[in-house]
Structure formats: structure tokens, C-alpha cells
Design a protein around this motif. Structure first.
Motif, PDB file in Angstrom:
ATOM      1  N   ASP A 123       0.832  -1.193   0.000  1.00 12.29           N
ATOM      2  CA  ASP A 123       0.000   0.000   0.000  1.00 12.29           C
ATOM      3  C   ASP A 123       0.874   1.252   0.000  1.00 12.29           C
ATOM      4  O   ASP A 123       1.946   1.280   0.601  1.00 12.29           O
ATOM      5  CB  ASP A 123      -0.915  -0.002   1.234  1.00 12.29           C
ATOM      6  N   LEU A 124       0.396   2.287  -0.655  1.00 14.80           N
ATOM      7  CA  LEU A 124       1.182   3.516  -0.777  1.00 14.80           C
ATOM      8  C   LEU A 124       1.545   4.105   0.583  1.00 14.80           C
ATOM      9  O   LEU A 124       2.660   4.589   0.778  1.00 14.80           O
ATOM     10  CB  LEU A 124       0.387   4.542  -1.598  1.00 14.80           C
ATOM     11  N   ARG A 125       0.613   4.059   1.557  1.00 19.00           N
ATOM     12  CA  ARG A 125       0.842   4.667   2.858  1.00 19.00           C
ATOM     13  C   ARG A 125       1.151   3.622   3.933  1.00 19.00           C
ATOM     14  O   ARG A 125       0.932   3.854   5.121  1.00 19.00           O
ATOM     15  CB  ARG A 125      -0.384   5.484   3.271  1.00 19.00           C
ATOM     16  N   THR A 126       1.662   2.501   3.535  1.00 17.54           N
ATOM     17  CA  THR A 126       1.826   1.390   4.469  1.00 17.54           C
ATOM     18  C   THR A 126       2.769   1.701   5.637  1.00 17.54           C
ATOM     19  O   THR A 126       3.747   2.429   5.490  1.00 17.54           O
ATOM     20  CB  THR A 126       2.337   0.141   3.736  1.00 17.54           C
ATOM     21  N   ASP A 127       2.446   1.098   6.771  1.00 16.15           N
ATOM     22  CA  ASP A 127       3.338   1.115   7.928  1.00 16.15           C
ATOM     23  C   ASP A 127       4.178  -0.159   7.974  1.00 16.15           C
ATOM     24  O   ASP A 127       5.018  -0.327   8.856  1.00 16.15           O
ATOM     25  CB  ASP A 127       2.529   1.236   9.227  1.00 16.15           C
ATOM     26  N   ALA A 128       3.953  -1.047   7.000  1.00 15.94           N
ATOM     27  CA  ALA A 128       4.600  -2.362   7.021  1.00 15.94           C
ATOM     28  C   ALA A 128       6.104  -2.285   6.854  1.00 15.94           C
ATOM     29  O   ALA A 128       6.863  -2.995   7.528  1.00 15.94           O
ATOM     30  CB  ALA A 128       4.005  -3.259   5.933  1.00 15.94           C
TER      31      ALA A 128
END
Length: 342
Positions: A123-128
């Protein structure tokens, strides 16, 4: 601190292992064999990273003691080969699983870091990516050739916590976990700030023991104003029930009406072990502090002190197979084994 370690990444399932197909919008499993190609920043860590995945990754809502054992055996079989372990896991039950692993591994002298994410890795805004990169970095930290960390931790949104002190507090914010009764072991900012005074010290002379027997014949009973005698009686009369984690109010208070106390007393006399934990996410049970907990203490309810519900569940599963007398069980439960309580 020197960062050149061999790390095993274990993917059990969860959002962190998903990637979005931008043509269809659907989520599909991430190929961890292509980890370094997909996240080139990991090469900057100077670590040797290897991966293993559950054959059929699961949603963490389906996690259970059989999977705890599977994770534990993967680590046990690889224990001498790797310097640290990172477990990728769905966030919903991560505190339960990581607490269980903390009890299963006695005399642990290498880090086992659980992490996950609120958004998929693609995802573009991922926290991963941040959670994954920093967890690997923490798992590989060494000082004078020895691991800096030697316990089961949970890393999420710039903070590493002692796993058996954590609770998931938010379903949509990146800061999904909290540990109100114990400070963070490390914080990630411009630098990795290790709280050395709070991390568990390894006893490297003792041999690792992996406890593989867990007993899940237990229940969590959360009290609420208006809970009635018939319902509690039905619950505590369940066939095979061996233990109850009783979630009480405030500092361990509960209804002190005769019917309630008599039901718990009957259960205890029938060999059911009852542990008192607070419904609050912070603070501690103080048995006898108020009259409403004095009667619980008198009938033999065990004080969970400042333990979390998740950790109390794990600790009870861990202790029940040892077939301890109720007195010894009480003494051991009220004693900190893995830093889970004061």
C-alpha cells in the motif's frame, strides 16, 4: 553497536504479508522469497535474512495453541543457526501469541520480535516497511558480539515493547499497541534508542528450554453491572473447565453479593483456578484494597497484579499442564516468570 547478524523471518499470515494488485484492487500474498528485491532498504542493514512461511498463512483471528507450537518449533529447530527471529503476524491477536511464546521459551538469550502492520506491504501509505525494517534491525542488534535483546518483543509504530506487557488498543491507527504498565524497550527515531535499564538480561549459562504443552481449557469472564447468577453458573459449570481469567473492575473489585462469591467458591473447591485481572488497560489488581475484593481473596482467587488479560491467558495455558497443586499454582502465578508482572 554492530549490525551484521543472521535473521530468520517467519511469516504466519496477516496484513503485513499482503500486497495490493493495483489493477484489480485485490490483496494477494506477498512473495517473501523476493523480499530483498521488493524492499532494497533491507540491504543497508548488512544482515543475512532468510525467510520461512506457514504453508497456509492464516488470519490471526484463527490463531490457536497449535500454531503457537508451530512457531516455537520453527524457532527451536533454527535456534543455533540464527542470531534473531522476526515473526510476522496479524495484529488482532499478536499480543496473545507473543505472550504465549514468551512463556514457552525459558532461558531465551536471543530476540524474538513480533511485528505486523495496519496496511498491506504494497500500500502507498503502508506502515509495514518501517515495522519490518526496524524489527529486523532490532533482532540483529549486537554489542561486543552478543545480542542486545534476549526476550520476546513486539514492535509497532516506532516502539519495541516487552510482548507479554502489550495490548492492542486501536483497530485503525498505526499506533495500535500499548504497554501502560511497562515502558518501551526501545524507540525508533533518528537513532534507535535502547532502554537498557528495562530490557531483560540473558543468562547465557542456562540451556534453552522450550515448553510445548499448553492447556486451553480456560475461559475469560468479563464482569459487567447486571451479570446474572444463571449465566455465570452455566459458564463455570462447563465440562473440562480448569481455569478462569476473571476480568474485574478497577483494582480488582467485583460484586460481593453472596450468590456471586458462593459460585466462585464452589468452582475453586471443584479445582478450577481463578485469576483476578483488571479490565483497565493500565494499573494493577490490589486484592483486599477494597471490601469488594476482600471476599475474593478469602476464597482463594489468585491476584493477577498488573498482568494483561492476554498474558494471563498465556500464563495459565503454560502452567496448567504442569499439574501443580492450587497453592503452588497460586504462588507461581503471582510471581514474575518472564517479566510479565511486577
Amino acid at each position: 553497536m554492530i549490525n551484521n547478524s543472521k535473521i530468520l523471518l517467519v511469516y504466519t499470515g496477516g496484513t503485513i504479508g499482503m500486497i495490493k494488485d493495483f489493477e484489480t484492487g485485490a490483496l494477494r500474498p506477498f512473495n517473501f522469497d523476493e523480499l530483498l528485491q521488493s524492499i532494497p532498504e533491507l540491504k543497508l542493514l548488512d544482515h543475512e535474512i532468510e525467510t520461512v512461511s506457514f504453508e497456509n498463512p492464516i488470519d490471526s483471528s484463527n490463531m490457536n495453541p497449535e500454531y503457537y507450537l508451530k512457531i516455537a518449533e520453527i524457532i527451536e529447530e533454527s535456534y543455533e543457526t540464527y542470531d534473531g527471529f522476526v515473526i510476522l503476524h496479524g495484529s488482532d491477536t499478536m499480543s496473545y501469541s507473543s505472550s504465549a511464546l514468551s512463556f514457552m521459551f525459558e532461558n531465551l538469550n536471543k530476540p524474538i520480535i513480533f511485528t505486523g502492520s495496519q496496511l498491506p506491504i504494497g500500500d502507498l501509505r503502508t506502515d509495514a516497511k518501517e515495522n519490518l525494517i526496524t524489527s529486523i534491525q532490532l533482532a540483529g542488534l549486537k554489542k561486543n558480539g552478543k545480542n542486545v535483546l534476549s526476550e520476546v518483543g513486539l514492535y509497532f509504530e516506532y516502539k519495541l515493547y516487552r510482548a507479554n506487557r502489550t495490548t492492542k488498543i486501536n483497530a485503525e491507527h498505526f499506533q495500535a499497541f500499548s504497554s501502560l504498565n511497562y515502558p518501551a524497550l526501545a524507540e525508533s527515531g533518528v537513532h534507535l534508542d535502547i532502554n537498557e535499564a528495562m530490557i531483560k538480561k540473558a543468562n547465557r549459562r542456562k540451556k534453552l528450554i522450550v515448553h510445548k504443552e499448553l492447556d486451553n481449557n480456560i475461559m475469560v469472564l468479563k464482569l459487567f453491572p447486571g451479570i446474572n447468577e444463571n449465566i455465570i453458573n452455566q459458564l463455570i459449570s462447563a465440562k473440562g473447565l480448569k481455569g478462569i481469567v476473571l476480568e474485574t473492575y478497577g483494582s480488582g473489585n467485583a460484586c460481593n453479593e453472596d450468590w456471586f462469591i458462593n459460585l466462585l467458591d464452589k468452582a475453586i473447591k471443584n479445582g478450577i483456578l481463578i485469576v483476578n485481572v483488571t479490565q483497565c488497560i493500565g494499573g494493577s489488581v490490589v486484592m483486599g484494597h477494597y471490601a469488594t475484593s476482600t471476599r475474593l481473596e478469602e476464597i482463594g482467587v489468585i491476584s493477577g497484579k498488573d498482568i494483561t488479560t492476554e498474558s494471563a491467558v498465556a500464563k495459565m495455558m503454560y502452567l496448567l499442564p504442569k499439574e501443580l497443586s492450587s497453592k503452588v499454582f497460586k504462588t507461581i502465578f503471582e510471581t514474575s516468570l518472564r517479566g510479565e508482572m511486577l
